[in-house]
Motif scaffolding. Structure first.
Motif, PDB file in Angstrom:
ATOM      1  N   ASP A  18       0.878  -0.933   0.353  1.00 37.55           N
ATOM      2  CA  ASP A  18       0.164   0.149  -0.004  1.00 37.55           C
ATOM      3  C   ASP A  18       0.942   1.192  -0.032  1.00 37.55           C
ATOM      4  OD1 ASP A  18       0.401   0.565   2.872  1.00 37.55           O
ATOM      5  OD2 ASP A  18      -0.763  -0.174   3.368  1.00 37.55           O
ATOM      6  N   THR A  19       2.008   1.448  -0.034  1.00 37.15           N
ATOM      7  CA  THR A  19       3.074   1.790  -0.093  1.00 37.15           C
ATOM      8  C   THR A  19       3.911   2.329  -0.680  1.00 37.15           C
ATOM      9  OG1 THR A  19       2.225   3.231   2.733  1.00 37.15           O
ATOM     10  CG2 THR A  19       3.951   4.105   1.909  1.00 37.15           C
ATOM     11  N   ARG A  39      -3.866   2.133  -5.987  1.00 34.54           N
ATOM     12  CA  ARG A  39      -4.870   2.661  -5.403  1.00 34.54           C
ATOM     13  C   ARG A  39      -3.402   2.436  -3.752  1.00 34.54           C
ATOM     14  NH1 ARG A  39      -6.266  -2.738  -5.117  1.00 34.54           N
ATOM     15  NH2 ARG A  39      -5.399  -4.280  -4.325  1.00 34.54           N
ATOM     16  N   ILE A  40      -1.580   2.474  -4.211  1.00 31.67           N
ATOM     17  CA  ILE A  40      -0.665   2.619  -3.416  1.00 31.67           C
ATOM     18  C   ILE A  40      -0.282   4.232  -3.487  1.00 31.67           C
ATOM     19  CG2 ILE A  40       1.642   1.765  -3.389  1.00 31.67           C
ATOM     20  CD1 ILE A  40       1.495  -0.329  -5.415  1.00 31.67           C
ATOM     21  N   ARG A  41      -0.354   4.530  -1.842  1.00 30.95           N
ATOM     22  CA  ARG A  41       0.724   5.747  -1.607  1.00 30.95           C
ATOM     23  C   ARG A  41       1.942   5.808  -2.520  1.00 30.95           C
ATOM     24  NH1 ARG A  41       0.319   7.046   4.180  1.00 30.95           N
ATOM     25  NH2 ARG A  41       1.686   4.974   4.451  1.00 30.95           N
ATOM     26  N   HIS A  42       2.473   6.580  -2.328  1.00 35.15           N
ATOM     27  CA  HIS A  42       4.258   6.829  -3.155  1.00 35.15           C
ATOM     28  C   HIS A  42       4.508   8.141  -2.261  1.00 35.15           C
ATOM     29  CE1 HIS A  42       7.741   8.812  -4.538  1.00 35.15           C
ATOM     30  NE2 HIS A  42       7.904   7.384  -5.629  1.00 35.15           N
ATOM     31  N   VAL A  43       5.546   8.092  -1.516  1.00 32.30           N
ATOM     32  CA  VAL A  43       6.225   8.736  -0.358  1.00 32.30           C
ATOM     33  C   VAL A  43       7.627   9.594  -1.043  1.00 32.30           C
ATOM     34  CG1 VAL A  43       7.699   9.532   2.171  1.00 32.30           C
ATOM     35  CG2 VAL A  43       4.865   7.686   1.805  1.00 32.30           C
ATOM     36  N   LEU A 422       3.916   6.806   9.711  1.00 33.57           N
ATOM     37  CA  LEU A 422       3.456   5.773   8.142  1.00 33.57           C
ATOM     38  C   LEU A 422       2.431   4.676   8.707  1.00 33.57           C
ATOM     39  CD1 LEU A 422       4.285   7.945   5.681  1.00 33.57           C
ATOM     40  CD2 LEU A 422       2.856   9.150   6.424  1.00 33.57           C
ATOM     41  N   THR A 450       4.236  14.625   4.087  1.00 37.19           N
ATOM     42  CA  THR A 450       2.836  13.179   4.707  1.00 37.19           C
ATOM     43  C   THR A 450       2.026  13.131   5.966  1.00 37.19           C
ATOM     44  OG1 THR A 450       4.968  12.124   6.036  1.00 37.19           O
ATOM     45  CG2 THR A 450       5.371  12.308   3.285  1.00 37.19           C
TER      46      THR A 450
END
Length: 537
Positions: A18-19, A39-43, A422, A450
């Motif tokens: 997910d990240t 639906r993947i969060r990018h940091v 996170l 974030t």
């Protein structure tokens, strides 16, 4: 057309990712094509070393692998330090990098970001490194990576995808499974478990040694300790496996004399998921740790069963599955083994080796813990962390970890705390020093970006204080350890943090409780050159 890069994003999501932590570059643009609609969060970190540390902190708290995207060449060399830390601490991390196009690998012709052997370089800090040469390899190599995370000693895995393959068609690849096949590691051999049960039931003075590999068995740890009436020593990465108030729990390090006496006096020792390595068991490198009793070891890594102190009885298997099977064979408590009394005596004497400054630092940390009982503590290599490693009592598993052991990377604290925040609903307290935080200071920006729920306690002693002390103790004139440091409070405010200084006589408990209510991260600088600032806190 669906590209290989887009296919990879969908496949990662199917595995529950997910990240993703990354820094986009011209050599990874195609990895990002499908990310925006997923639906993947990018940091986005400010440096690849930091994004690796973020993935590490995320993995330690979530229990899931931290996933990174990095460019060819410098992206991989920058993240290698974080991979080394994760390798040493058995942290699952998936590093996906670009590499020059097929036919140009290792050519020496000066292509952008070219390394002579990028695959060979990454192999030294990973369970395995694989170069994808055909799109059809991608599902298999990703399955292999998650097999390492699920069924072996978890460590980083590196997958490099040539630039021309990232944009190639994925139309011939198999459909993305709704639930990819995953491994469930099993218990040790039943005969070995039965023998271990016999040894433990016949023991007069049993002892448990729990390491980071026992975290998966956190729900069974207290039951096992109580069934055996055994004092339970928790290493740095295992702190909190028994609740803080458990009568059998011991959070003092095996490097402390009182714990060493307890170990030496125990006739049967059950060690679960611990290396029995130097940074936990011989922090002062004095060779004083001995384990004369019979040793049973449970570990997923067959080689580890015989490193440092070889097992007298070796149980190769998943920690949780093996402990569950062992509990089925252990009788309910019946014998009086005086486990609580042995543990209490050790706790009472556990701090005898600690200096007054270390005891002050421990009291300070416990005050913060009591003010924020749900907080997770993530540390760099700094004075308060060293004290905590010797005796911090954590309230829960996965709530105390740092980079001062094993590989020992400076700069870990801030980015790892961002990653932890996170992955957690609870506040995260970062313990950093003025020297270490300057390695990765720019990640103050990532924390704001974030929305990380983060409190940094920054101990400022004007440089590399612990190294300066070591030089003086060794009769070496201090050189290179007194640093020019910026105005951290002003700097943090410039990044959008709330920042203030802790003054002697203030209540740290009040400061951190208020900080935990803020929507923005908080930095509290502690000017402390001689330890006097924290007295009374």
């Amino acid at each position: 057309m669906k590209t290989v890069g887009m296919y990879l994003t969908e496949l990662l999501a199917a595995y529950g990712v997910d990240t993703v932590f990354g820094i986009p570059g011209v050599h990874t643009v195609e990895l990002y094509r499908g990310l925006a609609d997923s639906r993947i969060r990018h940091v986005t970190a400010r440096h690849e070393q930091s994004l690796g540390f973020m993935a590490d902190g995320y993995a330690r708290v979530s229990g899931k692998p931290g996933v990174c995207f990095v460019i060819t060449g410098p992206g991989l060399t920058n993240i290698a330090t974080a991979m080394g830390q994760a390798y040493a601490d058995s942290i699952p991390m998936l590093v996906i990098s670009g590499v020059n196009a097929l036919g140009k690998l290792g050519s020496g012709n000066g292509h952008l970001h070219e390394l002579p052997d990028q695959h060979g370089f990454a192999r030294e800090v990973s369970a395995f490194s694989h170069t994808v040469t055909r799109p059809s390899e991608l599902p298999q190599v990703l399955a292999r990576a998650f097999a390492v995370f699920d069924g072996a000693r978890p460590r980083p895995v590196h997958i490099e995808i040539p630039l021309d393959l990232m944009s190639a068609s994925a139309e011939q690849l198999p459909a993305i499974p709704a639930r990819p096949v995953r491994i469930t590691a099993g218990p040790a051999a039943s005969s070995a478990i039965a023998e271990a049960a016999q040894w433990l039931q016949s023991a007069e003075r049993p002892l448990l040694l729990l390491g980071g590999g026992a975290l998966a068995a956190s729900d069974l740890a207290a039951t096992l300790a109580e069934r055996l009436d055994a004092p339970t020593v928790m290493t740095i990465n295992a702190r909190g496996l028994l609740p803080a108030d458990h009568p059998l729990g011991l959070s003092f390090s095996p490097s402390c004399s009182a714990v060493r006496r307890l170990v030496a006096d125990s006739d049967v020792v059950l060690a679960i998921g611990t290396e029995i390595g130097q940074t936990d068991y011989d922090a002062y490198v004095d060779g004083g740790f001995t384990l004369p009793g019979r040793l049973i070891r449970i570990d997923i890594d067959p080689e580890q069963l015989f490193r440092n102190r070889a097992a007298d009885l070796a149980l190769l298997g998943d920690a949780r599955a093996t402990v569950a099977a062992l509990l089925e064979q252990l009788a309910e408590p019946g014998r009086v083994r005086h486990g609580a009394e042995r543990a209490l005596a050790t706790r009472m004497a556990g701090g005898d080796d600690l200096s007054a400054l270390m005891r002050d630092d421990l009291a300070f940390l416990h005050t913060v813990r009591d003010a924020l009982p749900d907080a997770r503590f993530v540390g760099d290599s700094t004075r308060q962390v060293y004290a905590g490693d010797l005796g911090f009592v954590a309230n829960a598993p996965r709530s105390w970890f740092n980079a001062s052991t094993g590989f020992g990377s400076l700069g870990y604290g801030l980015p790892a705390a961002v990653g932890a925040a996170l992955a957690a609903d609870q506040p995260v307290v970062c313990l950093a020093g003025d020297g270490g935080i300057q390695f990765t200071l720019a990640e103050l920006g990532t924390a704001v970006e974030t929305g990380a729920r983060l409190i940094v306690l920054l101990l400022n002693n004007g440089g590399y204080g612990e190294i300066k002390a070591a030089m003086l103790d060794a009769g070496v004139p201090p050189v290179g350890v007194d640093l020019h440091t910026p105005d951290f409070v002003t700097l943090a405010r410039a990044y959008g943090w709330h920042a203030e200084r802790f003054e002697r006589g203030n209540s740290i408990a009040k400061l951190v409780r208020v900080a935990a209510t803020r929507s923005q991260p908080t930095l509290i600088e502690i000017l402390d050159h001689d330890g006097s600032t924290l007295r009374g806190h």
